[in-house]
Design an enzyme around this catalytic site. Structure first.
Site, PDB file in Angstrom:
ATOM      1  N   VAL A 144     -55.759  24.820 -26.705  1.00  0.00           N
ATOM      2  CA  VAL A 144     -56.331  25.507 -27.865  1.00  0.00           C
ATOM      3  C   VAL A 144     -57.735  24.989 -28.149  1.00  0.00           C
ATOM      4  CG1 VAL A 144     -56.131  25.860 -30.353  1.00  0.00           C
ATOM      5  CG2 VAL A 144     -54.092  26.041 -28.906  1.00  0.00           C
ATOM      6  N   VAL A 147     -60.329  26.295 -25.571  1.00  0.00           N
ATOM      7  CA  VAL A 147     -60.739  27.685 -25.759  1.00  0.00           C
ATOM      8  C   VAL A 147     -61.479  27.873 -27.077  1.00  0.00           C
ATOM      9  CG1 VAL A 147     -59.879  30.037 -26.087  1.00  0.00           C
ATOM     10  CG2 VAL A 147     -58.936  28.599 -24.269  1.00  0.00           C
ATOM     11  N   GLU A 148     -61.041  27.164 -28.112  1.00  0.00           N
ATOM     12  CA  GLU A 148     -61.655  27.330 -29.431  1.00  0.00           C
ATOM     13  C   GLU A 148     -63.073  26.774 -29.486  1.00  0.00           C
ATOM     14  OE1 GLU A 148     -60.907  28.911 -32.037  1.00  0.00           O
ATOM     15  OE2 GLU A 148     -58.754  29.257 -32.085  1.00  0.00           O
ATOM     16  N   SER A 149     -63.270  25.570 -28.989  1.00  0.00           N
ATOM     17  CA  SER A 149     -64.569  24.906 -29.199  1.00  0.00           C
ATOM     18  C   SER A 149     -65.156  24.245 -27.962  1.00  0.00           C
ATOM     19  CB  SER A 149     -64.412  23.831 -30.277  1.00  0.00           C
ATOM     20  OG  SER A 149     -63.532  22.802 -29.817  1.00  0.00           O
ATOM     21  N   TYR A 234     -57.699  35.881 -25.796  1.00  0.00           N
ATOM     22  CA  TYR A 234     -57.490  34.538 -26.332  1.00  0.00           C
ATOM     23  C   TYR A 234     -56.125  33.993 -25.892  1.00  0.00           C
ATOM     24  CZ  TYR A 234     -56.834  30.969 -30.011  1.00  0.00           C
ATOM     25  OH  TYR A 234     -56.606  29.799 -30.695  1.00  0.00           O
TER      26      TYR A 234
END
Length: 274
Positions: A144, A147-149, A234
């Site tokens: 997570v 992919v997020e940051s 996502y």
């Protein structure tokens, strides 16, 4: 005996305090038959009545027509034009709220883009501790965060999501996060949110990730993973990393530059993430 002063009814320079008594009786002069002048009051003027606006049939709005010297109902707008006006007003309001939020977002980006960037060790330590604390697979958390940051603790999206797990301001507030750019606070809050979603969806990772990205409401309305391209992509990216056996050890944190751009509608976006 001096005659009392009398003021003209309109147009002369009366003192302010005398203009407040326009309805008092006027002094008139009369002469008796013996030649003596006497002063008497004219009968009081008739009480003034103010016409109140009538209740317009079929409409609660009226206006005073100077041309016709009467109250008239405000014409009803047709449904299409009324809806169009309301839609335009809502769009303008949303635009200025968005611009205001982006201005605040710009300050956040500028303040943190050159600030302390958490090291690989700090990030992985935060992930391991939070995952153990809330009983969530640390590799899912790493996927997570990737992919997020992309392991950038100072990341700010153009929508205002902040830090490693891209917490929205409202989510950060609900989870009592004081500093969303602190790795420990950010990851702990993100993992708490992830854990709650996993419990809500009976451990279903796809639905959990979809809700993390698009919200539980969107998942409920779609009765599954929403068909939004962003959400579909996502979920696919994270599950490929999570189940694919990729090395999820934090790499060197990203130092993407701050980007400022406008879309076709002229809306300004400021971020340091994709």
């Amino acid at each position: 005996m001096a005659a009392p002063r009398a003021w003209a009814a309109e147009g002369d320079d009366r003192p302010h305090e005398d203009r407040q008594h326009e309805d008092r009786p006027q002094i008139i002069t009369a002469t008796e038959e013996h030649g003596r002048k006497v002063y008497v009051n004219d009968p009081a003027p008739a009480e003034k009545h103010t016409t109140s606006p009538p209740q317009a049939k079929g409409s609660s709005l009226v206006y005073w027509s100077s041309k016709e010297n009467r109250w008239k109902p405000v014409p009803r707008a047709n449904t299409a034009s009324m809806q169009a006006a309301r839609s335009a007003a809502a769009e303008v309001s949303q635009y200025y709220r968005h611009e205001s939020a982006l201005a605040a977002n710009a300050k956040i980006v500028m303040a943190n883009a050159g600030g302390h960037q958490a090291s690989q060790e700090e990030i992985d330590s935060s992930i391991v501790m939070a995952a153990a604390r809330h009983n969530v697979d640390p590799n899912l958390v790493r996927a997570v965060v990737k992919v997020e940051s992309n392991f950038n603790s100072n990341a700010v999206s153009r929508k205002g999501a902040m830090g490693l797990m891209q917490l929205m301001p409202s989510t950060a507030k609900e989870l009592n996060v004081k500093n969303p750019f602190d790795p420990e606070q950010n990851v702990d809050a993100g993992v708490r949110h992830l854990k709650q979603l996993l419990e809500n969806y009976g451990g279903d990772v796809n639905l959990t990730l979809a809700a993390y990205n698009a919200g539980s409401g969107a998942v409920a309305r779609s009765a599954g993973v929403p068909h939004f391209p962003e959400t579909q992509n996502y979920v696919r990216r994270i599950t490929n990393l999570y189940y694919g056996g990729f090395d999820l050890t934090p790499s060197s944190p990203s130092h993407d530059p701050v980007r400022v751009q406008r879309d076709a509608r002229g809306v300004l976006y400021i971020s340091n993430t994709d």
